[in-house]
Design a protein around this motif. Structure first.
Motif, PDB file in Angstrom:
ATOM      1  N   LYS A 565      60.013  36.180  34.924  1.00 18.10           N
ATOM      2  CA  LYS A 565      58.870  36.803  33.845  1.00 18.10           C
ATOM      3  C   LYS A 565      58.215  37.891  34.846  1.00 18.10           C
ATOM      4  O   LYS A 565      58.436  38.108  35.761  1.00 18.10           O
ATOM      5  CB  LYS A 565      57.622  35.716  33.682  1.00 18.10           C
ATOM      6  N   SER A 566      57.718  38.799  33.917  1.00 15.72           N
ATOM      7  CA  SER A 566      57.008  39.957  34.323  1.00 15.72           C
ATOM      8  C   SER A 566      55.658  39.600  34.904  1.00 15.72           C
ATOM      9  O   SER A 566      55.217  38.559  34.647  1.00 15.72           O
ATOM     10  CB  SER A 566      56.684  41.030  33.097  1.00 15.72           C
ATOM     11  N   ILE A 567      55.301  40.509  35.904  1.00 11.55           N
ATOM     12  CA  ILE A 567      53.895  40.103  36.528  1.00 11.55           C
ATOM     13  C   ILE A 567      53.113  41.154  36.206  1.00 11.55           C
ATOM     14  O   ILE A 567      53.268  42.228  36.173  1.00 11.55           O
ATOM     15  CB  ILE A 567      54.323  40.377  38.272  1.00 11.55           C
ATOM     16  N   ALA A 568      51.773  40.532  35.925  1.00 13.18           N
ATOM     17  CA  ALA A 568      50.585  41.383  35.369  1.00 13.18           C
ATOM     18  C   ALA A 568      50.209  42.258  36.618  1.00 13.18           C
ATOM     19  O   ALA A 568      50.115  41.718  37.581  1.00 13.18           O
ATOM     20  CB  ALA A 568      49.491  40.483  34.727  1.00 13.18           C
ATOM     21  N   LEU A 569      49.952  43.428  36.125  1.00 15.21           N
ATOM     22  CA  LEU A 569      49.695  44.505  37.322  1.00 15.21           C
ATOM     23  C   LEU A 569      48.049  44.888  37.120  1.00 15.21           C
ATOM     24  O   LEU A 569      47.734  45.212  35.834  1.00 15.21           O
ATOM     25  CB  LEU A 569      50.365  45.681  37.288  1.00 15.21           C
ATOM     26  N   TYR A 570      47.088  44.767  38.137  1.00 17.75           N
ATOM     27  CA  TYR A 570      45.772  45.236  37.919  1.00 17.75           C
ATOM     28  C   TYR A 570      45.494  46.033  39.367  1.00 17.75           C
ATOM     29  O   TYR A 570      46.241  46.236  40.249  1.00 17.75           O
ATOM     30  CB  TYR A 570      44.805  43.980  38.332  1.00 17.75           C
ATOM     31  N   ALA A 571      44.503  47.101  38.967  1.00 16.42           N
ATOM     32  CA  ALA A 571      44.195  48.010  40.011  1.00 16.42           C
ATOM     33  C   ALA A 571      42.634  48.243  40.028  1.00 16.42           C
ATOM     34  O   ALA A 571      41.993  48.041  39.236  1.00 16.42           O
ATOM     35  CB  ALA A 571      44.897  49.144  39.833  1.00 16.42           C
ATOM     36  N   SER A 572      42.237  48.676  41.116  1.00 16.93           N
ATOM     37  CA  SER A 572      40.976  49.259  41.265  1.00 16.93           C
ATOM     38  C   SER A 572      40.738  50.508  40.794  1.00 16.93           C
ATOM     39  O   SER A 572      41.541  51.278  40.254  1.00 16.93           O
ATOM     40  CB  SER A 572      40.392  49.236  42.886  1.00 16.93           C
ATOM     41  N   SER A 573      39.622  50.997  40.780  1.00 14.75           N
ATOM     42  CA  SER A 573      38.828  52.333  40.406  1.00 14.75           C
ATOM     43  C   SER A 573      39.468  53.560  40.966  1.00 14.75           C
ATOM     44  O   SER A 573      39.497  54.636  40.448  1.00 14.75           O
ATOM     45  CB  SER A 573      37.456  52.415  40.242  1.00 14.75           C
ATOM     46  N   ARG A 574      40.081  53.261  42.257  1.00 14.93           N
ATOM     47  CA  ARG A 574      40.425  54.130  43.098  1.00 14.93           C
ATOM     48  C   ARG A 574      41.899  54.868  42.443  1.00 14.93           C
ATOM     49  O   ARG A 574      42.301  56.077  42.621  1.00 14.93           O
ATOM     50  CB  ARG A 574      41.043  53.800  44.344  1.00 14.93           C
TER      51      ARG A 574
END
Length: 688
Positions: A565-574
């Motif tokens: 399954k694909s993995i959800a990606l999250y990131a910070s404002s940087r």
């Protein structure tokens, strides 16, 4: 809802009941009831009990029990089983009210799973004319919550105006009156003024003479009464919107409103924003000092903050001037004037004469403190640099201060601090905590954190891990039927040239390769094998800048097994940066990240106007502009934030609140890249 297999499901309703019994904890069911509980009220029956009761009745008499079971399953977060019962009910012959009650339960089910578009479709299918009084109340609450989350302020206000006369519980009356004032105050001034044509007091909406009625009989309210009820709310919101930065004027305007609308139902449960005004008199800052490092290595960020403060100052001057010009035109029936356009000044005007800017790189903390006392400064914004905050605050405990960095921790100081000192940091730790909350509320179980090997990376990742742990513990204490979560896991990266090896280690494909090599060595034969990435991880939070993210994302994509399954990606404002070519934004498709409201949801078009007079600025510079802009406007809000429970202030940085340590926190906004276009993401936290 898929209806292709409805006849088949109708033959196997007992299997649904069996599933409920298998997943529910075994417990005594108590004495059986003769009638099903009233839908859309608070009842304590479990779904297991309700379905068992339905199973014991024939098909013509058990529908209300099955509908109640769906409500219970929604409340218990057993959505798969709820969908099974819903599909079964859709195959039955239902009367008009039952059909519409089922539609409302479907909408509730979808809303609880954050399926906002589907919820709206279901809501719009409902015929409210056949709903029971309890269902009508629930329908209006759900619809209002949906509209608030979608930022449809006018629609939400209209729904709340229908809802509030029907409420019977005092706590709900207070809750929804507070919400109604908030939604109305977000409307343009011209809209709020359209009802202010008459000041004739009106009677309280009449109640039905039927002694069994439990809600206000809205049908018996005359058109004039309805108009005055709505007009009263619009006038109150108009008062609040205009004078919220001036408590003395707000108090006088609210008193005038009470005279005009002396019988208005809102008087019994005045919005919380207006009930603590005498205790929340704002600081009267006539002589303001701003402490910034206007020379040296921090000169550029300091000047961005300075420019933001200056713009806020000139905007308030414009507002004050307009207020004075229109004051003579106002009367008791016209308590609101239009709000002026946001003023964006030229960069050369960034030093208002009424504000003293002090360069903290040129003076010691003691010299600055002496100057502030000598000049009789009555409010200080700054310092910005953490060491200056630590050194200066103990020397000026008698002057109100809004520091632009965090307070020293108990380990860093022996000072107890002052109740008139506040901190307003753009905190990366707070951003990481909000990321943990979003990932948790999106039902992920095991997040990986990818962070730079540095003091910054360690601080931010620890903040995420701590918040994740706290959320898990709170969820486990609240319910035994919660999803099992696992500890967050941090991996630190160093050289960009080693990113491929780093991702292989984080996703454990390197271990998979080792196992393949061992098998090939053991059997001495050609072995066809696919690398396997780990299966436990379902979300990755990346604390990196745009360059790091652009390299990490494709390595993640190629490292994940093709059958996994694909993995959800999250990131910070940087990771959020200007991309004129839009090439990088397209490469970041399906990545979700956080940033301040100013850069994602600029409804006031301040950013657009700012870019015209101060072009080619980086997002990091614009964030500091927003920090300066909000810091000046917060002078008039700090006391209200400190005194009024639940009070919020909408700034450029975001929705601002004050915690028990006198630290300003901001609610960040979220967006996802979709084929190079930014799509703002609604909150994942349920609004109910």
């Amino acid at each position: 809802m898929n209806t292709a297999n409805l006849p088949k499901r109708a033959l196997h309703f007992s299997l649904i009941v069996l599933s409920i019994l298998l997943v529910s904890a075994c417990s005594g069911l108590g004495q059986d009831q003769k009638t099903a509980p009233v839908l859309f009220t608070e009842f304590s029956n479990t779904a297991e009990y309700l379905l068992k009761q339905a199973e014991e009745l024939n098909e013509t008499k058990n529908t209300e029990w099955q509908l109640a079971a769906v409500q219970a399953l929604n409340k218990e977060n057993k959505f798969v089983l709820a969908n099974s019962v819903i599909e079964y009910l859709q195959s039955k012959t239902l009367n008009a009210q039952q059909k519409n009650h089922l539609l409302l339960l479907i909408a509730d089910n979808q809303y609880a799973q954050n399926q906002l578009e589907s919820t709206l479709v279901s809501i719009n299918k409902i015929n409210t004319g056949v709903l029971s009084p309890e269902a009508k109340l629930y329908y209006l609450k759900l619809k209002a919550d949906l509209q608030v989350r979608n930022k449809e302020h006018q629609a939400a206000a209209n729904t709340l105006l229908m809802l509030t006369p029907l409420l019977q519980i005092d706590e709900e009356k207070q809750q929804y009156n507070d919400l109604l004032l908030t939604q109305l105050s977000l409307l343009p001034a011209s809209v709020l003024n359209k009802y202010q044509k008459t000041a004739t007091p009106y009677p309280i909406p009449t109640k039905s003479t039927d002694s069994t009625a439990t809600v206000v009989d809205v049908k018996n309210i005359t058109l004039v009464e309805k108009e005055m009820f709505v007009g009263g709310w619009y006038a109150l919101a108009s008062v609040y919107q205009r004078y919220q930065l001036s408590n003395n004027r707000l108090l006088r305007a609210v008193d005038a409103w009470k005279l005009v609308y002396s019988n208005h139902p809102a008087l019994d449960f005045m919005p919380t924003q207006l009930t603590s005004i005498p205790e929340a008199t704002p600081y009267q800052a006539n002589k303001i000092a701003v402490l910034l490092p206007l020379s040296g290595r921090f000169k550029q960020p300091a000047e961005a903050i300075q420019y933001g403060i200056s713009n806020a100052f000139y905007n308030q001057m414009a507002l004050k001037k307009q207020s004075e010009n229109e004051q003579n035109k106002l009367n008791s029936t016209n308590l609101m004037a239009t709000t002026p356009e946001i003023v964006i000044v030229d960069e050369e005007q960034k030093t208002p004469a009424d504000i003293m800017f002090i360069d903290t790189t040129q003076m010691t903390a003691q010299a600055i403190a002496d100057k502030l006392h000598l000049q009789k400064i009555d409010f200080v914004i700054g310092p910005l640099v953490k060491s200056n905050v630590d050194q200066l605050l103990p020397l000026i405990e008698d002057i109100p201060v809004l520091a632009l960095n965090r307070f020293p921790t108990p380990e860093e100081t022996t000072s107890q601090g002052s109740s008139i000192h506040y901190a307003f940091p753009l905190s990366p730790e707070s951003e990481a905590e909000q990321a943990a909350e979003r990932i948790f509320n999106n039902k992920h179980k095991k997040p990986l954190i990818l962070a730079p090997q540095s003091n910054f990376g360690e601080r931010v990742s620890k903040a995420f891990e701590a918040r994740w742990t706290a959320l898990n513990q709170a969820e486990q204490e609240k319910s035994v039927n919660t999803l099992e979560h696992y500890p967050a896991e941090t991996h630190f990266f160093t050289k960009k040239s080693e990113f491929a090896k780093f991702i292989a280690s984080a996703l454990q494909t390197d271990k998979s390769q080792q196992r393949i090599n061992q098998m090939r060595s053991a059997i001495s034969l050609t072995l066809e094998a696919e690398l396997r990435s780990r299966r436990d991880v379902d979300a990755i939070y990346i604390i990196g800048d745009r360059g790091e993210l652009i390299l990490l994302k494709p390595f993640i994509a190629v490292t994940i097994s093709p059958f996994a399954k694909s993995i959800a990606l999250y990131a910070s404002s940087r990771s959020h940066a200007i991309d004129m070519s839009n090439i990088q934004n397209k490469e970041l498709s399906n990545l979700t990240f956080s940033d301040i409201a100013f850069l994602l949801d600029d409804k006031g078009q301040i950013n657009q106007k700012l870019q015209a007079t101060w072009p080619h600025q980086s997002f990091s510079t614009l964030r500091l502009f927003a920090l300066g802009y909000d810091s000046y406007n917060l002078i008039g809000q700090l006391k209200q934030l400190q005194v009024i429970e639940g009070y919020k202030y909408q700034g450029l940085v975001g929705e601002l609140s004050l915690d028990e340590t006198n630290t300003i926190g901001s609610k960040l906004h979220w967006a996802t890249y979709k084929e190079g276009t930014l799509v703002e993401v609604t909150s994942s936290v349920p609004g109910q």
